[in-house]
Write an enzyme that holds these catalytic residues in place. Structure first.
Site, PDB file in Angstrom:
ATOM      1  N   LEU A 175       1.002  -1.222   0.062  1.00 13.22           N
ATOM      2  CA  LEU A 175       0.155  -0.121  -0.227  1.00 13.22           C
ATOM      3  C   LEU A 175       0.827   1.176  -0.015  1.00 13.22           C
ATOM      4  CD1 LEU A 175      -2.755  -1.113   2.633  1.00 13.22           C
ATOM      5  CD2 LEU A 175      -2.759  -1.257   0.072  1.00 13.22           C
ATOM      6  N   ASP A 176       0.481   2.129  -0.851  1.00  9.75           N
ATOM      7  CA  ASP A 176       1.184   3.531  -0.680  1.00  9.75           C
ATOM      8  C   ASP A 176       1.373   3.874   0.962  1.00  9.75           C
ATOM      9  OD1 ASP A 176       1.246   3.456  -3.434  1.00  9.75           O
ATOM     10  OD2 ASP A 176      -0.444   4.738  -3.492  1.00  9.75           O
ATOM     11  N   ARG A 177       2.085   4.972   1.263  1.00  7.50           N
ATOM     12  CA  ARG A 177       2.518   5.359   2.357  1.00  7.50           C
ATOM     13  C   ARG A 177       1.069   6.082   2.854  1.00  7.50           C
ATOM     14  NH1 ARG A 177       3.416  10.625   4.148  1.00  7.50           N
ATOM     15  NH2 ARG A 177       4.420  10.782   6.296  1.00  7.50           N
ATOM     16  N   THR A 227      -1.984   5.292   2.080  1.00  9.89           N
ATOM     17  CA  THR A 227      -3.335   4.389   1.952  1.00  9.89           C
ATOM     18  C   THR A 227      -3.199   3.680   3.207  1.00  9.89           C
ATOM     19  OG1 THR A 227      -3.172   4.537  -0.326  1.00  9.89           O
ATOM     20  CG2 THR A 227      -4.093   2.595   0.576  1.00  9.89           C
ATOM     21  N   ARG A 279      -5.686   5.393  -7.772  1.00 10.91           N
ATOM     22  CA  ARG A 279      -5.903   6.762  -7.860  1.00 10.91           C
ATOM     23  C   ARG A 279      -5.600   7.489  -9.306  1.00 10.91           C
ATOM     24  NH1 ARG A 279      -0.470   7.669  -4.313  1.00 10.91           N
ATOM     25  NH2 ARG A 279      -0.995   9.793  -4.586  1.00 10.91           N
TER      26      ARG A 279
END
Length: 292
Positions: free
Chosen positions: A137-139, A141, A231
């Site tokens: 996961l992105d930072r 998210t 996104r």
């Protein structure tokens, strides 16, 4: 004290009755040649019904084959921190990652990542395994991250997990739909993606859950797993995620991109048991319900 070694168990099916153990391990258990060599050199690395099993032995239907993986070094600095454990067994650890926390250490985040906290958790539980995130996961998210405790699980599980995401996008969306649009790295950027004809195929399925205050709560399922797929796709259709300023979202109401991995479903690759991990996006709903 010796760390508890990760292990997994297989039951020999009738189709492999009287089969050579090496064939059973390679074909049924998906054990690579490299891992098999390591297991041979590991004390009680492979046992049958509690007794040492050699690769030249024959297995019988109903035999209980236990693979006990060698201990691995913890590869990051253990840092004490809060870990929200959602599910755990001998092979995986599933946690709820908070927003603003990277999954892996990077040059400007060395000691404040999920990997650091999981390393500390391992020590507290007398375990030792390399941090292998099945999904990333992105930072910013939040939500479910699944960590494989051994090489075998890490090689098999990623292709079997079905994930659902909860998100808040800007604008009003009703019903459901599919975004089938190829994604490529945006020119002049190192991470940002854009829809472009020469990109790789990316497919996102979305369903509107609620509409309020010119925002929409969505459930999303990925058919493909491209970097920044949700996104970039939401921005492409004119509904960027709230708080996602990289893709055109605004920060006036939400202070980070509103994307949360809320469910993971898969079959246990060893027992066949269906496992469903739920992690509701309570934070999003609380803020969404306050919109006017």
């Amino acid at each position: 004290m010796e760390n508890k070694r990760s292990e997994t168990i297989f039951i020999v099916p009738q189709s492999f009755d009287r089969m050579n153990a090496e064939i059973f391990l390679r074909k049924h258990c998906a054990v690579s040649a490299r891992l098999l060599t390591r297991l041979k050199r590991t004390e009680n690395g492979i046992t049958r019904n509690g007794e040492l099993l050699r690769s030249i032995d024959k297995v019988n239907a109903g035999d209980v084959i236990t693979i006990k993986f060698p201990n691995e070094e913890i590869s990051v600095e253990p840092i004490e921190g809060k870990l929200d454990v959602l599910f755990e067994n001998k092979n995986i650890l599933a946690v709820n990652k908070p927003p603003f926390m990277p999954v892996h250490p990077v040059h400007d985040h060395i000691f404040d990542t999920l990997a650091n906290i999981v390393a500390y958790y391992q020590i507290q539980n007398d375990e030792s395994y390399t941090f292998r995130a099945v999904n990333r996961l992105d930072r910013n998210t939040s939500g479910i991250v699944i960590i494989a405790k051994n090489r075998l699980t890490a090689s098999i599980l990623p292709n079997t997990v079905k994930k659902k995401y909860t998100a808040i996008c800007e604008g009003e969306l009703f019903g459901s739909g599919t975004i089938d649009a190829p994604l490529a790295l945006k020119e002049g950027h190192t991470i940002c993606r854009e829809v472009r004809a020469d990109g790789v195929r990316a497919v996102t399925h979305w369903k509107s859950l609620a509409v309020k205050g010119n925002h929409t709560m969505l459930e999303l399922v990925l058919e493909t797993g491209r970097t920044h797929q949700i996104r970039a796709h939401m921005a492409h259709i004119g509904h960027p995620l709230a708080g996602d300023d990289m893709y055109g979202g605004h920060l006036d109401i939400f202070d980070r991109q509103c994307l949360h991995c809320s469910q993971a479903e898969f079959e246990d690759i060893y027992s066949g048991e269906k496992i469903v991990i739920d992690c509701p996006a309570k934070e999003f709903w609380d803020k969404f319900n306050k919109l006017v």
